[in-house]
Each structure stands twice: as structure tokens, then as C-alpha cells.
Design a protein around this motif. Structure first.
Motif, PDB file in Angstrom:
ATOM      1  N   THR A 133       0.872  -1.166   0.000  1.00 18.26           N
ATOM      2  CA  THR A 133       0.000   0.000   0.000  1.00 18.26           C
ATOM      3  C   THR A 133       0.912   1.219   0.000  1.00 18.26           C
ATOM      4  OG1 THR A 133      -0.118   0.025   2.432  1.00 18.26           O
ATOM      5  CG2 THR A 133      -1.862  -1.153   1.246  1.00 18.26           C
ATOM      6  N   ASP A 134       0.429   2.332  -0.518  1.00 14.87           N
ATOM      7  CA  ASP A 134       1.256   3.532  -0.587  1.00 14.87           C
ATOM      8  C   ASP A 134       1.197   4.322   0.712  1.00 14.87           C
ATOM      9  OD1 ASP A 134       1.934   2.909  -3.173  1.00 14.87           O
ATOM     10  OD2 ASP A 134       1.479   4.898  -3.975  1.00 14.87           O
ATOM     11  N   TYR A 135       2.351   4.855   1.072  1.00 11.80           N
ATOM     12  CA  TYR A 135       2.483   5.855   2.133  1.00 11.80           C
ATOM     13  C   TYR A 135       2.078   5.423   3.541  1.00 11.80           C
ATOM     14  CZ  TYR A 135       4.126  10.405   0.435  1.00 11.80           C
ATOM     15  OH  TYR A 135       4.894  11.463   0.022  1.00 11.80           O
ATOM     16  N   PRO A 136       2.388   4.191   3.974  1.00 11.25           N
ATOM     17  CA  PRO A 136       2.110   3.864   5.376  1.00 11.25           C
ATOM     18  C   PRO A 136       3.000   4.662   6.328  1.00 11.25           C
ATOM     19  CG  PRO A 136       3.383   2.119   4.361  1.00 11.25           C
ATOM     20  CD  PRO A 136       2.976   3.053   3.261  1.00 11.25           C
ATOM     21  N   VAL A 137       3.982   5.386   5.759  1.00 10.90           N
ATOM     22  CA  VAL A 137       4.864   6.215   6.572  1.00 10.90           C
ATOM     23  C   VAL A 137       4.157   7.476   7.074  1.00 10.90           C
ATOM     24  CG1 VAL A 137       5.835   7.589   4.678  1.00 10.90           C
ATOM     25  CG2 VAL A 137       7.245   7.105   6.696  1.00 10.90           C
ATOM     26  N   LEU A 138       2.984   7.772   6.521  1.00 14.71           N
ATOM     27  CA  LEU A 138       2.197   8.906   6.994  1.00 14.71           C
ATOM     28  C   LEU A 138       1.219   8.451   8.071  1.00 14.71           C
ATOM     29  CD1 LEU A 138       1.307  10.752   3.646  1.00 14.71           C
ATOM     30  CD2 LEU A 138       3.237  11.171   5.181  1.00 14.71           C
ATOM     31  N   THR A 176       9.781   4.639   7.458  1.00 12.55           N
ATOM     32  CA  THR A 176      10.525   5.883   7.282  1.00 12.55           C
ATOM     33  C   THR A 176      10.713   6.176   5.802  1.00 12.55           C
ATOM     34  OG1 THR A 176      12.535   7.095   7.921  1.00 12.55           O
ATOM     35  CG2 THR A 176      12.812   4.792   7.309  1.00 12.55           C
ATOM     36  N   ASP A 177      10.766   7.443   5.440  1.00 13.20           N
ATOM     37  CA  ASP A 177      11.003   7.866   4.053  1.00 13.20           C
ATOM     38  C   ASP A 177      11.730   9.208   4.091  1.00 13.20           C
ATOM     39  OD1 ASP A 177      10.979   7.700   1.322  1.00 13.20           O
ATOM     40  OD2 ASP A 177       8.896   8.329   1.072  1.00 13.20           O
ATOM     41  N   VAL A 178      12.898   9.258   3.482  1.00 15.27           N
ATOM     42  CA  VAL A 178      13.733  10.459   3.469  1.00 15.27           C
ATOM     43  C   VAL A 178      14.172  10.729   2.046  1.00 15.27           C
ATOM     44  CG1 VAL A 178      15.861  11.533   4.326  1.00 15.27           C
ATOM     45  CG2 VAL A 178      14.573   9.952   5.796  1.00 15.27           C
ATOM     46  N   GLY A 179      14.074  11.974   1.599  1.00 16.93           N
ATOM     47  CA  GLY A 179      14.524  12.272   0.245  1.00 16.93           C
ATOM     48  C   GLY A 179      14.136  13.663  -0.206  1.00 16.93           C
ATOM     49  N   VAL A 180      14.214  13.874  -1.515  1.00 19.89           N
ATOM     50  CA  VAL A 180      13.857  15.148  -2.128  1.00 19.89           C
ATOM     51  C   VAL A 180      13.015  14.847  -3.364  1.00 19.89           C
ATOM     52  CG1 VAL A 180      14.682  17.272  -3.217  1.00 19.89           C
ATOM     53  CG2 VAL A 180      16.001  16.226  -1.363  1.00 19.89           C
ATOM     54  N   ASP A 181      11.842  15.476  -3.468  1.00 19.83           N
ATOM     55  CA  ASP A 181      11.013  15.344  -4.661  1.00 19.83           C
ATOM     56  C   ASP A 181      10.290  16.669  -4.882  1.00 19.83           C
ATOM     57  OD1 ASP A 181       8.668  14.375  -6.455  1.00 19.83           O
ATOM     58  OD2 ASP A 181      10.015  12.652  -6.370  1.00 19.83           O
ATOM     59  N   PHE A 231      12.121  15.988   2.396  1.00 21.18           N
ATOM     60  CA  PHE A 231      11.275  15.422   3.438  1.00 21.18           C
ATOM     61  C   PHE A 231      12.024  14.386   4.257  1.00 21.18           C
ATOM     62  CE2 PHE A 231      10.555  13.161  -0.553  1.00 21.18           C
ATOM     63  CZ  PHE A 231      10.746  11.833  -0.196  1.00 21.18           C
ATOM     64  N   ALA A 232      11.565  14.196   5.475  1.00 21.85           N
ATOM     65  CA  ALA A 232      12.065  13.153   6.370  1.00 21.85           C
ATOM     66  C   ALA A 232      10.901  12.773   7.274  1.00 21.85           C
ATOM     67  CB  ALA A 232      13.252  13.649   7.184  1.00 21.85           C
ATOM     68  N   VAL A 233      10.172  11.736   6.896  1.00 20.68           N
ATOM     69  CA  VAL A 233       8.968  11.339   7.631  1.00 20.68           C
ATOM     70  C   VAL A 233       9.157   9.969   8.266  1.00 20.68           C
ATOM     71  CG1 VAL A 233       7.241  12.739   6.466  1.00 20.68           C
ATOM     72  CG2 VAL A 233       8.009  10.631   5.396  1.00 20.68           C
ATOM     73  N   GLN A 234       8.481   9.764   9.383  1.00 22.72           N
ATOM     74  CA  GLN A 234       8.602   8.513  10.110  1.00 22.72           C
ATOM     75  C   GLN A 234       7.367   8.312  10.977  1.00 22.72           C
ATOM     76  OE1 GLN A 234      12.157   8.228  12.493  1.00 22.72           O
ATOM     77  NE2 GLN A 234      12.081   5.993  12.549  1.00 22.72           N
ATOM     78  N   CYS A 235       6.888   7.093  11.056  1.00 24.16           N
ATOM     79  CA  CYS A 235       5.781   6.804  11.976  1.00 24.16           C
ATOM     80  C   CYS A 235       5.688   5.301  12.220  1.00 24.16           C
ATOM     81  CB  CYS A 235       4.460   7.343  11.434  1.00 24.16           C
ATOM     82  SG  CYS A 235       3.682   6.305  10.192  1.00 24.16           S
ATOM     83  N   LYS A 236       4.828   4.931  13.149  1.00 24.95           N
ATOM     84  CA  LYS A 236       4.565   3.526  13.458  1.00 24.95           C
ATOM     85  C   LYS A 236       3.155   3.172  12.989  1.00 24.95           C
ATOM     86  CE  LYS A 236       7.480   3.200  17.622  1.00 24.95           C
ATOM     87  NZ  LYS A 236       8.306   2.032  17.266  1.00 24.95           N
ATOM     88  N   GLN A 237       3.017   2.016  12.372  1.00 22.74           N
ATOM     89  CA  GLN A 237       1.718   1.533  11.916  1.00 22.74           C
ATOM     90  C   GLN A 237       1.595   0.043  12.206  1.00 22.74           C
ATOM     91  OE1 GLN A 237      -0.575   3.478  10.810  1.00 22.74           O
ATOM     92  NE2 GLN A 237       0.209   5.058   9.445  1.00 22.74           N
ATOM     93  N   ARG A 238       0.375  -0.392  12.446  1.00 22.61           N
ATOM     94  CA  ARG A 238       0.096  -1.829  12.509  1.00 22.61           C
ATOM     95  C   ARG A 238      -0.222  -2.293  11.100  1.00 22.61           C
ATOM     96  NH1 ARG A 238      -1.382   0.833  16.791  1.00 22.61           N
ATOM     97  NH2 ARG A 238      -0.900   0.001  18.877  1.00 22.61           N
TER      98      ARG A 238
END
Length: 276
Positions: free
Chosen positions: A92-97, A149-154, A158-165
Motif C-alpha cells: 500500500t502507498d504511504y504507510p509512513v504517513l 521511514t522515508d527520506v529524500g527530495v522530490d 522530506f524526512a517522515v517517520q511513523c509507526k503503523q500496525r
């Protein structure tokens, strides 16, 4: 109510122009999207910008770190596995959000002659199967917090991080969202050591079910096709294709939130019923 499916999926198709200018067709599209989780829109122009029009039809698109829309094509300096020509495993896309996008749109502008087939699987259907055959594995995946986690430039840096089940459930224990993307799963995994092996055993069983022939559906987008699907429910992937000196495969992607989609669905329902 949800309609579950596997490899026997009869992928619904609606002409793009119909849903843009006909309320009944737009209502049918969004109802089917909510019920089945996936609908194919056909006959869009083979140029960028069609998804912006689609966003205006429902309300607005969701802005992310990859922009209001984004181009899926292989690049030499790819900052995302989607921007390569390699195989994409189910995700799935973007579980880091904290709140992943609810709906995803992928518009085929150019398609490679060989390879590049799309694959989808009904994550809720597979979760139900896992719950029946191994309740303990289901309990582990629906209670263990996984780091993304997802870090980069587009669109911006950005530097995003979170916890998901991996399987989010409601108060009744029913799956309401799948959060799984191995490409952005962090190297950090801070759970007690004795729980690591059971977690990976449960994850392997879940992934094996996702990839089983009875559950996954394979199709190939044609130029002008727009696949619309529930990013909380439907995991998607792609078969590899050969990369050349020129771009051979080009999709444009975009997201929308379920709040926006459901708002438009309610408004269309009123219009359709009042007209009747």
C-alpha cells in the motif's frame, strides 16, 4: 457492503468521459469503488493533467511530498522504487504517513510492449483468510507497531517517520486498513526480542497469502486507462519490464482522501435521487 474478490475479479470499467459529465455514472463509479475497492476508467486522453480534472470532479486531490501528481517512469537517479523498471511487490502507498491516502489514481499515458503488468490483491479478503486459518498471526499483525521511514527530495525535501500496525482493525476486530510497504519499512524494529520470530512468521504467512494464485489479479493497463482503487484495502504491484534509452512506460499518479470521496458520493446521491 464490501464485495470480496480474488483472482476471479471482474474488473469494472466505466468510460472516463461518462464519470466526468454524467452524475449517474460518477455515482456508480464511487459506489463501486467503496464496495469493491477498484474500478477502471477508460478512454482518457494520453497526456498529463487528466488526474487533475478527476480531482476537480470529486473535489480536490491530496498533496504529498511527491507533489499533487507524480510521474511513474524509470529514472537513472530514482529516489523511489516505483521509478525503476524492476518488479514491485505488493504494497500500500504511504504507510509512513499517520493518515495514508485513502484512494489512489494511476493514469496510463504510455505502456511498454513487454512486461509492466499490474497486479492487485484484496487485502481485506486476505486478512479474513488469515484470521480464519491462523488467529494468532492475525492478532500479531493487528497489534504490533511497525516502524516506517522515508527520506529524500522530490516536490520538496522530506524526512517522515511513523509507526503503523500492518492490519488496522476496528472495535470488532475487523480489518479497516492495511499498512504494508516493505520498501519503506525501517531497519529499526523496537519490540521485545522474543516477539521478533513470531512476528516474521505471521508476516510471511500474510505475504504468502497475498501472492497466492487464488488471491492476486493481474491485468495490463492500456494508454488512456485510469485505475482507481482503495489504498487502505487494495495492495498493488507491478511486473518488471525492460528499460531502454527512451521512456517506454509512463503512468501519472495522484491521491485523494476518503473524506473527499465520500462527500462527493453523498452529493451525487442526492442529485441522482432528486432527479429520479
Amino acid at each position: 457492503e464490501r464485495q470480496y474478490w480474488g483472482s476471479d475479479l471482474q474488473l469494472p470499467e466505466i468510460p472516463f468521459e461518462e464519470i466526468m459529465y454524467n452524475d449517474e455514472s460518477a455515482y456508480k463509479w464511487l459506489c463501486t469503488l467503496k464496495k469493491l475497492g477498484i474500478v477502471l476508467l477508460t478512454g482518457a486522453a494520453t497526456q498529463q493533467g487528466e488526474l487533475v480534472k478527476l480531482g476537480h470532479r470529486i473535489g480536490f486531490l491530496r498533496l504529498t511530498f511527491y507533489g499533487p501528481t507524480w510521474q511513474v517512469q524509470d529514472k537513472a537517479d530514482a529516489n523511489n522504487v516505483a521509478y525503476t523498471s524492476g518488479k514491485l511487490c505488493f504494497h500500500t502507498d504511504y504507510p509512513v504517513l499517520q493518515q495514508p491516502p485513502g484512494v489512489q489514481f494511476l493514469h496510463c499515458i504510455k505502456q511498454t510492449a513487454a512486461g509492466g503488468e499490474s497486479e492487485v490483491v484484496d487485502g481485506f479478503h486476505v486478512s479474513n483468510k488469515l484470521k480464519k486459518q491462523n488467529p494468532q498471526a492475525y492478532q500479531i499483525l493487528s497489534s504490533t507497531a511497525v516502524d516506517y521511514t522515508d527520506v529524500g527530495v522530490d516536490y520538496c525535501d522530506f524526512a517522515v517517520q511513523c509507526k503503523q500496525r500492518i492490519i488496522d482493525v476496528d472495535s470488532r476486530g475487523q480489518a479497516v486498513r492495511i499498512n504494508y510497504n516493505n520498501a519503506t519499512r525501517d531497519t529499526v524494529f523496537d519490540i521485545p526480542a522474543e516477539k521478533v520470530r513470531p512476528f516474521y512468521a505471521a508476516l510471511k504467512e500474510f505475504v504468502d497469502l497475498l501472492n497466492s494464485a487464488e488471491h492476486k489479479f493481474t491485468y495490463k493497463l492500456k494508454p488512456g486507462d485510469i485505475v482507481t482503487f482503495d489504498n487502505w484495502r487494495v495492495l498493488h504491484g507491478r511486473q518488471s519490464y525492460l528499460s531502454g534509452s527512451e521512456v517506454t512506460r509512463h503512468l501519472e499518479g495522484a491521491y485523494a482522501d476518503w473524506d473527499v470521496v465520500m462527500s462527493r458520493l453523498r452529493l451525487l446521491r442526492k442529485r441522482v435521487l432528486n432527479r429520479d
